[in-house]
Design a protein around this motif. Sequence first.
Motif, PDB file in Angstrom:
ATOM      1  N   PRO A 343       0.814  -1.232   0.000  1.00  0.00           N
ATOM      2  CA  PRO A 343       0.000   0.000   0.000  1.00  0.00           C
ATOM      3  C   PRO A 343       0.836   1.265   0.000  1.00  0.00           C
ATOM      4  O   PRO A 343       0.327   2.325  -0.331  1.00  0.00           O
ATOM      5  N   ALA A 344       2.098   1.201   0.368  1.00  0.00           N
ATOM      6  CA  ALA A 344       2.970   2.370   0.386  1.00  0.00           C
ATOM      7  C   ALA A 344       4.366   1.930  -0.037  1.00  0.00           C
ATOM      8  O   ALA A 344       4.647   0.741  -0.201  1.00  0.00           O
ATOM      9  N   GLN A 345       5.223   2.915  -0.248  1.00  0.00           N
ATOM     10  CA  GLN A 345       6.587   2.626  -0.678  1.00  0.00           C
ATOM     11  C   GLN A 345       7.332   1.857   0.411  1.00  0.00           C
ATOM     12  O   GLN A 345       7.397   2.287   1.558  1.00  0.00           O
ATOM     13  N   VAL A 346       7.909   0.718   0.039  1.00  0.00           N
ATOM     14  CA  VAL A 346       8.671  -0.103   0.978  1.00  0.00           C
ATOM     15  C   VAL A 346      10.095   0.422   1.048  1.00  0.00           C
ATOM     16  O   VAL A 346      10.700   0.747   0.019  1.00  0.00           O
ATOM     17  N   ALA A 347      10.630   0.527   2.246  1.00  0.00           N
ATOM     18  CA  ALA A 347      11.999   1.012   2.413  1.00  0.00           C
ATOM     19  C   ALA A 347      12.978   0.058   1.733  1.00  0.00           C
ATOM     20  O   ALA A 347      12.922  -1.146   1.916  1.00  0.00           O
ATOM     21  N   GLY A 348      13.894   0.625   0.920  1.00  0.00           N
ATOM     22  CA  GLY A 348      14.856  -0.203   0.184  1.00  0.00           C
ATOM     23  C   GLY A 348      14.209  -1.058  -0.876  1.00  0.00           C
ATOM     24  O   GLY A 348      14.603  -2.206  -1.086  1.00  0.00           O
ATOM     25  N   ARG A 349      13.222  -0.510  -1.589  1.00  0.00           N
ATOM     26  CA  ARG A 349      12.432  -1.305  -2.538  1.00  0.00           C
ATOM     27  C   ARG A 349      13.307  -1.930  -3.619  1.00  0.00           C
ATOM     28  O   ARG A 349      13.217  -3.132  -3.900  1.00  0.00           O
ATOM     29  N   ASP A 350      14.182  -1.134  -4.270  1.00  0.00           N
ATOM     30  CA  ASP A 350      14.997  -1.654  -5.362  1.00  0.00           C
ATOM     31  C   ASP A 350      15.953  -2.738  -4.882  1.00  0.00           C
ATOM     32  O   ASP A 350      16.173  -3.743  -5.578  1.00  0.00           O
ATOM     33  N   LEU A 351      16.525  -2.566  -3.691  1.00  0.00           N
ATOM     34  CA  LEU A 351      17.465  -3.559  -3.192  1.00  0.00           C
ATOM     35  C   LEU A 351      16.754  -4.875  -2.876  1.00  0.00           C
ATOM     36  O   LEU A 351      17.275  -5.958  -3.182  1.00  0.00           O
ATOM     37  N   LEU A 359      17.390 -14.635  -6.098  1.00  0.00           N
ATOM     38  CA  LEU A 359      16.857 -15.923  -5.649  1.00  0.00           C
ATOM     39  C   LEU A 359      16.151 -16.664  -6.774  1.00  0.00           C
ATOM     40  O   LEU A 359      16.173 -17.900  -6.821  1.00  0.00           O
ATOM     41  N   GLU A 360      15.534 -15.936  -7.687  1.00  0.00           N
ATOM     42  CA  GLU A 360      14.813 -16.559  -8.803  1.00  0.00           C
ATOM     43  C   GLU A 360      15.669 -16.668 -10.059  1.00  0.00           C
ATOM     44  O   GLU A 360      15.156 -17.088 -11.107  1.00  0.00           O
ATOM     45  N   ASP A 361      16.946 -16.265  -9.995  1.00  0.00           N
ATOM     46  CA  ASP A 361      17.855 -16.280 -11.149  1.00  0.00           C
ATOM     47  C   ASP A 361      17.242 -15.506 -12.315  1.00  0.00           C
ATOM     48  O   ASP A 361      17.179 -15.974 -13.454  1.00  0.00           O
ATOM     49  N   ARG A 362      16.801 -14.290 -12.020  1.00  0.00           N
ATOM     50  CA  ARG A 362      16.122 -13.435 -12.997  1.00  0.00           C
ATOM     51  C   ARG A 362      16.927 -12.163 -13.174  1.00  0.00           C
ATOM     52  O   ARG A 362      17.374 -11.556 -12.199  1.00  0.00           O
ATOM     53  N   TYR A 363      17.140 -11.762 -14.415  1.00  0.00           N
ATOM     54  CA  TYR A 363      17.928 -10.571 -14.698  1.00  0.00           C
ATOM     55  C   TYR A 363      16.985  -9.369 -14.819  1.00  0.00           C
ATOM     56  O   TYR A 363      15.962  -9.424 -15.510  1.00  0.00           O
ATOM     57  N   SER A 364      17.339  -8.267 -14.136  1.00  0.00           N
ATOM     58  CA  SER A 364      16.500  -7.073 -14.132  1.00  0.00           C
ATOM     59  C   SER A 364      17.372  -5.870 -13.787  1.00  0.00           C
ATOM     60  O   SER A 364      18.546  -6.009 -13.415  1.00  0.00           O
ATOM     61  N   ASN A 365      16.794  -4.687 -13.913  1.00  0.00           N
ATOM     62  CA  ASN A 365      17.513  -3.464 -13.535  1.00  0.00           C
ATOM     63  C   ASN A 365      17.760  -3.410 -12.029  1.00  0.00           C
ATOM     64  O   ASN A 365      18.790  -2.890 -11.580  1.00  0.00           O
ATOM     65  N   ALA A 366      16.814  -3.920 -11.244  1.00  0.00           N
ATOM     66  CA  ALA A 366      17.017  -3.940  -9.794  1.00  0.00           C
ATOM     67  C   ALA A 366      18.210  -4.820  -9.422  1.00  0.00           C
ATOM     68  O   ALA A 366      18.976  -4.493  -8.507  1.00  0.00           O
ATOM     69  N   ARG A 367      18.402  -5.911 -10.133  1.00  0.00           N
ATOM     70  CA  ARG A 367      19.562  -6.767  -9.857  1.00  0.00           C
ATOM     71  C   ARG A 367      20.865  -6.062 -10.218  1.00  0.00           C
ATOM     72  O   ARG A 367      21.868  -6.187  -9.510  1.00  0.00           O
ATOM     73  N   LEU A 368      20.875  -5.300 -11.305  1.00  0.00           N
ATOM     74  CA  LEU A 368      22.082  -4.546 -11.670  1.00  0.00           C
ATOM     75  C   LEU A 368      22.398  -3.478 -10.626  1.00  0.00           C
ATOM     76  O   LEU A 368      23.568  -3.253 -10.292  1.00  0.00           O
ATOM     77  N   ARG A 369      21.349  -2.814 -10.115  1.00  0.00           N
ATOM     78  CA  ARG A 369      21.597  -1.811  -9.068  1.00  0.00           C
ATOM     79  C   ARG A 369      22.107  -2.465  -7.785  1.00  0.00           C
ATOM     80  O   ARG A 369      22.913  -1.869  -7.059  1.00  0.00           O
TER      81      ARG A 369
END
Length: 725
Positions: A343-351, A359-369
């Motif tokens: 319902p609101a922004q989670v602290a450290g969302r991108d991390l 954990l899911e072996d998925r490539y994304s921008n969040a993983r690069l950050r």
Amino acid sequence: MSPRAPDRCRFRVLIRGFTVAALLVPFATASGAQTVRVTSGEHAGHTRIVLQSRTPLDWSLSPEGRTRQLHVAATTLEFDPAEVFRLIPRTRLADLRRIEGGLELRLDCDCEIRTEMPSPGIVVLDIHDAAESPAPAEQPAPAPVPQPPAPRPVLPSPPRARALALAPPPPFAGDTARAAGAELARRMRAQAQDDRDDAPPPADPPAIADPVPLMEILARQMSQAIAQGLLSAALAQRALVLPGAEPPLADPDLANLQISRATDPRLPPPEPEAVNDTCLGVDVLAFPLSEEESRFRDRHAALMRELYGEFDHPDRAHHESLARLYLEHGFGAEARLVIENAPAQVAGRDLLLGLGDVLEDRYSNARLRLAERIECGGAASMFAALAGASPAAIRPRGGEIARAYHETAPPLRLALGEGLVRRLLEAEAREAARMVADTLRRTSDPPPPAMPLIDALLDAARGEVDRAAARLDYSGRSDSAALVMRLGLALDRGERVGERLLADAEAVAAAERTTETGITLMALLVRLHNAAERPAEAFALLDRLERWLPATAANAMLLDELRGATWTEAIAAAEDSIFLQIVFERDDWRHDTLAEPTRRALAERLLDFGLTDPAAELTRGLTGDGARHLRARILLITGDPAGAMAELAGLEDDAAQHLRARAERQLGAPEEAPPGGETRPSGADTDTEPASGRGGEDILQRSTALLSESAQLRAMLDDLLEGER
């Protein structure tokens, strides 16, 4: 007035009365039908049952016992037991049944039921535990007794100034006046000096004990000034009151004081310390060990009960706790779903999203950050290494990463142990990888199933390849990761792999064809068949792999590499029958992606069979002496010695001399001996020239004619070309 007028009036009144009564009958019937809706909710200290109606409720509750009757005067009672107990447990309220005239509440404890009516149409029943008792109402604090104001000090009035009457100066002469003035000034200076010498030391100014009288005096004076028109009331209201004196400053810290002389060279000012913004908020990645180890199911159930409040209002803190619970136990996809729908922004969302993708072996921008946090230390460096940080950045932080892994929660250790060991070995941090493996081995009893593979990885990193292969064979693992490592070890050792292991690997690769592991496994199978000198089987697997892969630049590079290696092996090791069958059945030897040495070797072997057209196609565009030799041979076979002489112009090596001699013989000139008295080898003139008029024959017929001297090859070609005829 007519005598019947009163009767008519009474008749009209009766008609109107009946009409109003007829109109009010439906409303009276509708108001008599009362509907009551029953809802429920679970709170921290009690269970709540709510009865709601659009009209005031008439109800009563039996006072004692574990079975209580709630009588409600209602026409319709909307009540669904499954819906009521969907949100509340049966710890306090064991059952809720419908009886004649209301509801029956069966309690599971000696609970206390507290009732409340916030409005005439709502009845709230709160079922509290028996041990609970209502908190005593707070007693209001006694009102302070007003103190009489302190008496105002009265200052003595200043004495009135008295006017001095001066007598008029006597008419002195000018000289007499100047002499008298000088004498008076001298005496006044002498008197002032004597007074200063005899005066006592100055006393300290009196301290003001209480500022309140001073403020009252100041307020009275300002009031008098406003009354006399000397001060504006508007300005007085906006007047600022100066704050009190600040506390005295502490003694200065002289630790960083630098003393310099005027002759010292002037140093540049120190640069401010750089603040690493990338490490802000990495504390959310810490999943420390907990002394109270509780099961995932219990913690998940507790969080799900608190996820929404009484009126379905989402709770931000519980959403974040639920996401962290999923991450701690290795559920990356579920954690991503909770974070994205919070319902609101989670602290450290991108991390946190990057950790879920790891954990899911998925490539994304969040993983690069997340991979950029390799320098932040602690758990952030560990997760950054798993997210894909460079090996050069991982190597100096191997010990710190191993310590962070030791301090991580056990469920997360089991999920990340194997991948972290691989990343540390890729970065050549073998000691840190061994520490991580030892921590993972002690995490659970018995050790995790991944330990044989991890031990084999450590053996291979130490150079003990035979021991690593024997460990994998003994473990009997047949999953994709173990097969990839086992086939890689076999390729490095030059080992002949058994057919059963190859068949298992091919089946696993087909099952995981959409994953990177499946593609790697199939590529290893192609290379193993090439190493075993079986190019036909290698080409069959290569065709399957090409059908699996989507058209991307990386996949095209992989296919070109495998295709070139397979053609090189076929040219060098395949038998004549197998080689010709591969050439006739395939068309990828015409690709420009083949390396120049491979194309030149393929053209040379095709010329040995007299296949000039494909050889000419392969040598088109090639540079170098070897390519010119091949083109000259093709021209000699096709009956163009002049073209062969032009192709050999400027070449003086032995092969060029022999080819030039053959061209001159075809042209009718006397054949020159090779330089140095060398004789021509007996097999150097195996490329026979076709007769005139046969230059346009079919390539297959020409090959058969050129190989007519060998009965064995002729019979072999007849079998291969039987379908073409």
